[in-house]
Motif scaffolding. Structure first.
Motif, PDB file in Angstrom:
ATOM      1  N   LEU A 242       6.473  -9.014  -3.068  1.00  0.00           N
ATOM      2  CA  LEU A 242       7.569  -8.158  -2.616  1.00  0.00           C
ATOM      3  C   LEU A 242       8.621  -8.965  -1.859  1.00  0.00           C
ATOM      4  O   LEU A 242       9.827  -8.744  -2.021  1.00  0.00           O
ATOM      5  CB  LEU A 242       7.020  -7.036  -1.732  1.00  0.00           C
ATOM      6  N   LEU A 243       8.169  -9.890  -1.032  1.00  0.00           N
ATOM      7  CA  LEU A 243       9.118 -10.752  -0.318  1.00  0.00           C
ATOM      8  C   LEU A 243       9.876 -11.652  -1.290  1.00  0.00           C
ATOM      9  O   LEU A 243      11.079 -11.903  -1.112  1.00  0.00           O
ATOM     10  CB  LEU A 243       8.373 -11.590   0.717  1.00  0.00           C
TER      11      LEU A 243
ATOM     12  N   LEU B 141      -2.413  -8.039   1.226  1.00  0.00           N
ATOM     13  CA  LEU B 141      -1.587  -8.967   2.009  1.00  0.00           C
ATOM     14  C   LEU B 141      -1.447 -10.318   1.319  1.00  0.00           C
ATOM     15  O   LEU B 141      -0.417 -10.994   1.453  1.00  0.00           O
ATOM     16  CB  LEU B 141      -2.190  -9.151   3.400  1.00  0.00           C
ATOM     17  N   LEU B 142      -2.472 -10.725   0.592  1.00  0.00           N
ATOM     18  CA  LEU B 142      -2.464 -12.031  -0.065  1.00  0.00           C
ATOM     19  C   LEU B 142      -1.727 -12.022  -1.399  1.00  0.00           C
ATOM     20  O   LEU B 142      -1.310 -13.078  -1.886  1.00  0.00           O
ATOM     21  CB  LEU B 142      -3.900 -12.526  -0.280  1.00  0.00           C
ATOM     22  N   THR B 143      -1.580 -10.853  -2.001  1.00  0.00           N
ATOM     23  CA  THR B 143      -0.991 -10.795  -3.346  1.00  0.00           C
ATOM     24  C   THR B 143       0.294  -9.974  -3.378  1.00  0.00           C
ATOM     25  O   THR B 143       1.345 -10.466  -3.799  1.00  0.00           O
ATOM     26  CB  THR B 143      -2.012 -10.209  -4.337  1.00  0.00           C
ATOM     27  N   VAL B 144       0.236  -8.721  -2.935  1.00  0.00           N
ATOM     28  CA  VAL B 144       1.383  -7.820  -3.061  1.00  0.00           C
ATOM     29  C   VAL B 144       2.512  -8.219  -2.111  1.00  0.00           C
ATOM     30  O   VAL B 144       3.682  -8.297  -2.511  1.00  0.00           O
ATOM     31  CB  VAL B 144       0.954  -6.359  -2.802  1.00  0.00           C
ATOM     32  N   THR B 145       2.169  -8.475  -0.850  1.00  0.00           N
ATOM     33  CA  THR B 145       3.209  -8.791   0.140  1.00  0.00           C
ATOM     34  C   THR B 145       4.036 -10.009  -0.253  1.00  0.00           C
ATOM     35  O   THR B 145       5.283  -9.949  -0.214  1.00  0.00           O
ATOM     36  CB  THR B 145       2.589  -8.982   1.530  1.00  0.00           C
TER      37      THR B 145
ATOM     38  N   VAL C 152       8.273  -3.062   2.479  1.00  0.00           N
ATOM     39  CA  VAL C 152       7.210  -3.992   2.099  1.00  0.00           C
ATOM     40  C   VAL C 152       5.863  -3.500   2.621  1.00  0.00           C
ATOM     41  O   VAL C 152       4.849  -3.510   1.895  1.00  0.00           O
ATOM     42  CB  VAL C 152       7.529  -5.410   2.625  1.00  0.00           C
ATOM     43  N   VAL C 153       5.811  -3.055   3.875  1.00  0.00           N
ATOM     44  CA  VAL C 153       4.552  -2.572   4.452  1.00  0.00           C
ATOM     45  C   VAL C 153       4.097  -1.297   3.747  1.00  0.00           C
ATOM     46  O   VAL C 153       2.905  -1.123   3.451  1.00  0.00           O
ATOM     47  CB  VAL C 153       4.713  -2.357   5.967  1.00  0.00           C
ATOM     48  N   ASP C 154       5.025  -0.395   3.460  1.00  0.00           N
ATOM     49  CA  ASP C 154       4.682   0.834   2.735  1.00  0.00           C
ATOM     50  C   ASP C 154       3.963   0.512   1.428  1.00  0.00           C
ATOM     51  O   ASP C 154       2.881   1.038   1.143  1.00  0.00           O
ATOM     52  CB  ASP C 154       5.937   1.648   2.420  1.00  0.00           C
ATOM     53  N   ARG C 155       4.573  -0.345   0.630  1.00  0.00           N
ATOM     54  CA  ARG C 155       4.018  -0.637  -0.700  1.00  0.00           C
ATOM     55  C   ARG C 155       2.728  -1.444  -0.605  1.00  0.00           C
ATOM     56  O   ARG C 155       1.823  -1.283  -1.432  1.00  0.00           O
ATOM     57  CB  ARG C 155       5.073  -1.362  -1.536  1.00  0.00           C
TER      58      ARG C 155
END
Length: 305
Positions: free
Chosen positions: A83-84, A76-80, A35-38
């Motif tokens: 992914l979760l 952080l507001l959209t991609v993370t 998740v952090v990578d992407r």
């Protein structure tokens, strides 16, 4: 120890990590790194622009100061969260993952020791960890059961980036929180949890919400917003007479409140009324039983009182 340099500080922690067995913990750690990578790739962070430390149930990520904080914050507001969401919709209940995240900035030094890893030193980093571990942030995530993560930003990040409303960043989605730490009170801004500014202390309290009133309070409208009494359809027979003017209720037998008029009356909307018309107020015995033709008062059942 190397000279301290300014870094963007990203901290992540997996909720309830220690309650899982070893196999699940290993899966969650691998998922977190993915998740952090992407997320960082989306933000345009190169491998040479970041430093990571594994914290078991989370990660420390230091990002070079030449990477735009707006790009990191948008990711952080959209991609993370997406992914979760993708992970959790396929994972079993015991392998679900939710994150507490902190984005801060400050001076961080690196003091590596032979034979060991890590060695990060800095007051700003310490304060970011206190925010990550605070009850306020834990409650914020626990209170958003349908969300996969919650993000807090330090006051410098809010003042320098968030409040200006850059593309994809909505300051109204952050609320201010005063977090009690061991050496005082730390201010931060937490995304979500009702939105709008509050001054809720870490120890709890009632938070003001947008539109007035307090969270969890009564939803009854104010007196100015309540409908007038006559709009609620009172029983005409039980309604009190007005202070002036006649009011006619023609539900069954006519009941007229006003002055006392005896005898035959003509010209009532072109009709003809014979007998007494009780308009009340100016006749004898206002508020008492009406008189019969003999002038003596009658009781309610028609007998003489």
């Amino acid at each position: 120890m190397r000279e301290p340099v300014n870094r963007t500080i990203l901290l992540l922690d997996i909720e309830r990590f220690s309650r899982r067995d070893d196999v699940v913990q290993a899966v969650l750690r691998r998922t977190l790194n993915t998740v952090v990578d992407r997320t960082l790739v989306t933000a345009g962070v190169e491998a040479t622009q970041q430093y990571r430390e594994d914290r078991g149930d989370g990660l420390i990520v230091l990002i070079s100061g030449d990477v735009a904080k707006t790009a990191v914050l948008r990711a952080l507001l959209t991609v993370t969260p997406e992914l979760l969401h993708d992970h959790n919709r396929l994972a079993s209940g015991g392998a679900q993952m939710r994150l507490r995240m902190v984005l801060a900035a400050g001076e961080v030094a690196h003091d590596p020791q032979a034979g060991t890893t890590g060695g990060l030193v800095g007051h700003d980093l310490n304060q970011a960890f206190r925010l990550l571990d605070s009850d306020a942030l834990r409650r914020a995530l626990a209170g958003q059961a349908d969300e996969h993560c919650v993000l807090a930003v330090s006051t410098p990040v809010y003042e320098g980036v968030v409040r200006h409303g850059h593309h994809g960043i909505r300051p109204e989605l952050f609320r201010r929180a005063e977090v009690t730490v061991k050496d005082g009170v730390l201010s931060a801004w937490i995304q979500g949890d009702g939105g709008g500014e509050t001054a809720a202390a870490d120890g709890g309290g009632v938070a003001e919400v947008a539109g007035g009133g307090s969270a969890g309070g009564s939803s009854s409208p104010s007196p100015a917003l309540r409908p007038p009494a006559h709009a609620q359809g009172p029983n005409p027979a039980s309604a009190p007479p007005p202070s002036g003017g006649a009011v006619f209720h023609f539900h069954g037998n006519p009941v007229v409140h006003g002055s006392l008029v005896g005898g035959e009356q003509h010209g009532v909307s072109g009709g003809h009324v014979t007998g007494n018309v009780i308009l009340g107020g100016s006749g004898p015995g206002v508020g008492s039983a009406p008189a019969d033709r003999g002038g003596e008062p009658r009781s309610e059942d028609g007998g003489r009182s």
